[in-house]
Design a protein around this motif. Structure first.
Motif, short mmCIF file in Angstrom:
data_model
loop_
_atom_site.label_atom_id
_atom_site.label_comp_id
_atom_site.label_asym_id
_atom_site.label_seq_id
_atom_site.Cartn_x
_atom_site.Cartn_y
_atom_site.Cartn_z
N ARG A 152 -14.39 20.78 -19.53
CA ARG A 152 -13.22 20.02 -19.22
C ARG A 152 -13.45 18.53 -19.33
O ARG A 152 -12.33 17.84 -19.68
N GLY A 153 -14.48 18.30 -18.99
CA GLY A 153 -14.77 16.60 -19.06
C GLY A 153 -14.69 16.36 -20.63
O GLY A 153 -14.30 15.13 -20.58
N THR A 154 -15.21 17.06 -21.14
CA THR A 154 -15.25 16.62 -22.75
C THR A 154 -13.72 16.55 -23.06
O THR A 154 -13.29 15.70 -23.75
N GLY A 155 -12.96 17.30 -22.71
CA GLY A 155 -11.62 17.72 -23.26
C GLY A 155 -10.92 16.53 -22.61
O GLY A 155 -10.04 15.81 -23.31
N ASN A 156 -11.09 16.09 -21.37
CA ASN A 156 -10.42 15.09 -20.68
C ASN A 156 -10.86 13.62 -21.54
O ASN A 156 -9.96 12.61 -21.32
N ALA A 157 -12.16 13.35 -21.75
CA ALA A 157 -12.62 12.33 -22.49
C ALA A 157 -11.84 12.10 -23.82
O ALA A 157 -11.49 10.89 -24.16
N LEU A 158 -11.87 13.60 -24.70
CA LEU A 158 -11.00 13.08 -25.94
C LEU A 158 -9.58 12.78 -25.64
O LEU A 158 -9.01 12.09 -26.54
N ALA A 159 -9.10 13.34 -24.34
CA ALA A 159 -7.36 13.26 -24.43
C ALA A 159 -7.44 11.62 -23.87
O ALA A 159 -6.23 11.04 -24.38
N PHE A 160 -8.29 10.91 -23.14
CA PHE A 160 -8.38 9.76 -23.01
C PHE A 160 -8.28 8.60 -24.08
O PHE A 160 -7.60 7.98 -24.46
N ILE A 161 -9.19 9.07 -25.03
CA ILE A 161 -9.42 8.11 -26.14
C ILE A 161 -8.35 8.31 -27.27
O ILE A 161 -7.78 7.33 -27.65
N PHE A 162 -7.83 9.70 -27.12
CA PHE A 162 -6.54 9.91 -28.04
C PHE A 162 -5.37 9.17 -27.40
O PHE A 162 -4.71 8.54 -28.48
N SER A 163 -5.28 9.08 -26.27
CA SER A 163 -3.97 8.41 -25.53
C SER A 163 -4.33 6.88 -26.13
O SER A 163 -3.25 6.18 -26.27
N ILE A 164 -5.35 6.17 -25.92
CA ILE A 164 -5.63 4.93 -26.07
C ILE A 164 -5.32 4.48 -27.59
O ILE A 164 -4.64 3.54 -27.91
N LEU A 165 -5.70 5.45 -28.45
CA LEU A 165 -5.35 5.39 -29.95
C LEU A 165 -3.67 5.31 -30.17
O LEU A 165 -3.31 4.49 -30.62
N ILE A 166 -3.10 6.30 -29.45
CA ILE A 166 -1.60 6.20 -29.73
C ILE A 166 -1.13 4.73 -29.02
O ILE A 166 -0.23 4.68 -29.80
N LEU A 167 -1.65 4.56 -28.11
CA LEU A 167 -1.00 3.32 -27.16
C LEU A 167 -1.16 2.12 -28.17
O LEU A 167 -0.37 1.30 -28.33
N GLY A 168 -2.36 2.03 -28.76
CA GLY A 168 -2.57 1.00 -29.75
C GLY A 168 -1.86 0.83 -30.79
O GLY A 168 -1.24 -0.05 -31.44
N ALA A 169 -1.63 2.06 -31.45
CA ALA A 169 -0.68 2.34 -32.55
C ALA A 169 0.70 1.78 -32.27
O ALA A 169 1.30 1.40 -33.22
N ILE A 170 1.18 2.29 -31.23
CA ILE A 170 2.40 1.85 -30.77
C ILE A 170 2.80 0.42 -30.59
O ILE A 170 3.45 -0.32 -31.00
N ILE A 171 1.79 -0.14 -29.88
CA ILE A 171 1.77 -1.68 -29.56
C ILE A 171 1.46 -2.35 -30.89
O ILE A 171 2.23 -3.37 -31.18
N LEU A 172 0.64 -1.88 -31.82
CA LEU A 172 0.72 -2.67 -33.30
C LEU A 172 1.89 -2.36 -33.99
O LEU A 172 2.27 -3.13 -34.65
N GLY A 173 2.54 -1.33 -33.97
CA GLY A 173 3.72 -0.91 -34.42
C GLY A 173 4.68 -1.87 -34.16
O GLY A 173 5.72 -2.39 -34.77
N MET A 174 4.92 -2.06 -32.87
CA MET A 174 5.80 -3.25 -32.22
C MET A 174 5.39 -4.78 -32.69
O MET A 174 6.33 -5.45 -32.67
N LEU A 175 4.22 -5.05 -32.89
CA LEU A 175 3.79 -6.45 -33.16
C LEU A 175 3.97 -6.59 -34.78
O LEU A 175 4.25 -7.95 -35.22
N ALA A 176 4.06 -5.64 -35.45
CA ALA A 176 4.07 -5.84 -37.11
C ALA A 176 5.26 -6.24 -37.57
O ALA A 176 5.23 -7.10 -38.39
N PRO A 177 6.48 -6.09 -37.07
CA PRO A 177 7.59 -6.54 -37.54
C PRO A 177 7.74 -7.82 -37.26
O PRO A 177 8.35 -8.76 -38.06
N ASN A 178 7.07 -8.36 -36.33
CA ASN A 178 7.21 -9.90 -35.82
C ASN A 178 6.35 -10.69 -36.95
O ASN A 178 6.54 -11.85 -37.06
N PHE A 179 5.23 -10.23 -37.38
CA PHE A 179 4.33 -10.87 -38.22
C PHE A 179 4.88 -10.74 -39.72
O PHE A 179 4.57 -11.73 -40.46
N LEU A 180 5.68 -9.96 -39.95
CA LEU A 180 6.44 -10.04 -41.30
C LEU A 180 7.56 -10.73 -41.62
O LEU A 180 8.07 -11.09 -42.64
N LYS A 181 8.15 -11.52 -40.64
CA LYS A 181 9.32 -12.35 -40.64
C LYS A 181 8.71 -13.61 -41.14
O LYS A 181 8.00 -14.50 -41.23
#
Length: 181
Positions: A152-181
């Motif tokens: 369970r601890g391994t699964g929780n750690a992997l879920a936490f890392i995966f959540s951080i990566l998704i959150l990072g991708a969402i933030i990066l996706g929101m910032l990318a259109p501002n850099f292209l203008k």
């Protein structure tokens, strides 16, 4: 005043025979019913009975027995029964309270509302029995093994890392259109 004649009560069964009866009665325990075991001890006798209460209000009683040898009852009936009771149930209440005439009561309640009440023992004896119940309950292995906790601890750690990566991708996706203008 007239003298009171004290009648001797003959034991109709042995503590071991009654132990077998109440252990079989204990096996009928379900989350839908509640079994109450009562042991009333006075100066000369132990009166034991068990009652099963169903959710619909009906009840079934095991025949009450009376025993005259109190030491034998404690050693061959109470202690083995409580040992079995704590093995079969998760104990949620293990409480000593005053009774009468310098005697105490021990109340043990399981997770499924099965109960064992012992009235009329000396405080020292009751404390010893209560501690034995607590010791048996604490030595009971938990339902989750260390291996499952590690998984369970391994699964929780992997879920936490995966959540951080998704959150990072969402933030990066929101910032990318501002850099292209």
């Amino acid at each position: 005043m007239d003298e009171v004649e004290k009648l001797e009560i003959q034991d109709t069964s042995t503590p071991q025979q009654y132990l077998d009866k109440i252990n079989n009665f204990l096996k009928q325990s379900t989350p839908e019913n509640s079994i109450i075991f009562e042991f009333d001890i006075d100066a000369n006798y132990c009166h034991a009975k068990a009652t099963k209460y169903e959710i619909d209000g009906s009840k079934e009683e095991l025949e009450e027995e009376t025993f005259s040898n109190l030491e034998l009852v404690i050693q061959e009936l109470l202690e083995p029964f409580l040992n079995q009771f704590t093995k079969d149930n998760k104990i949620v209440i293990n409480q000593i309270s005053p009774y009468k005439e310098e005697k105490v009561s021990l109340k043990i309640i399981s997770e499924h509302n099965d109960m064992c009440n012992i009235h009329g023992l000396q405080e020292k004896e009751t404390t010893r029995i209560s501690e034995a119940v607590g010791q048996t309950a604490s030595n009971k292995p938990s339902g989750i093994s260390q291996e499952k906790i590690d998984q369970r601890g391994t699964g929780n750690a992997l879920a936490f890392i995966f959540s951080i990566l998704i959150l990072g991708a969402i933030i990066l996706g929101m910032l990318a259109p501002n850099f292209l203008k």
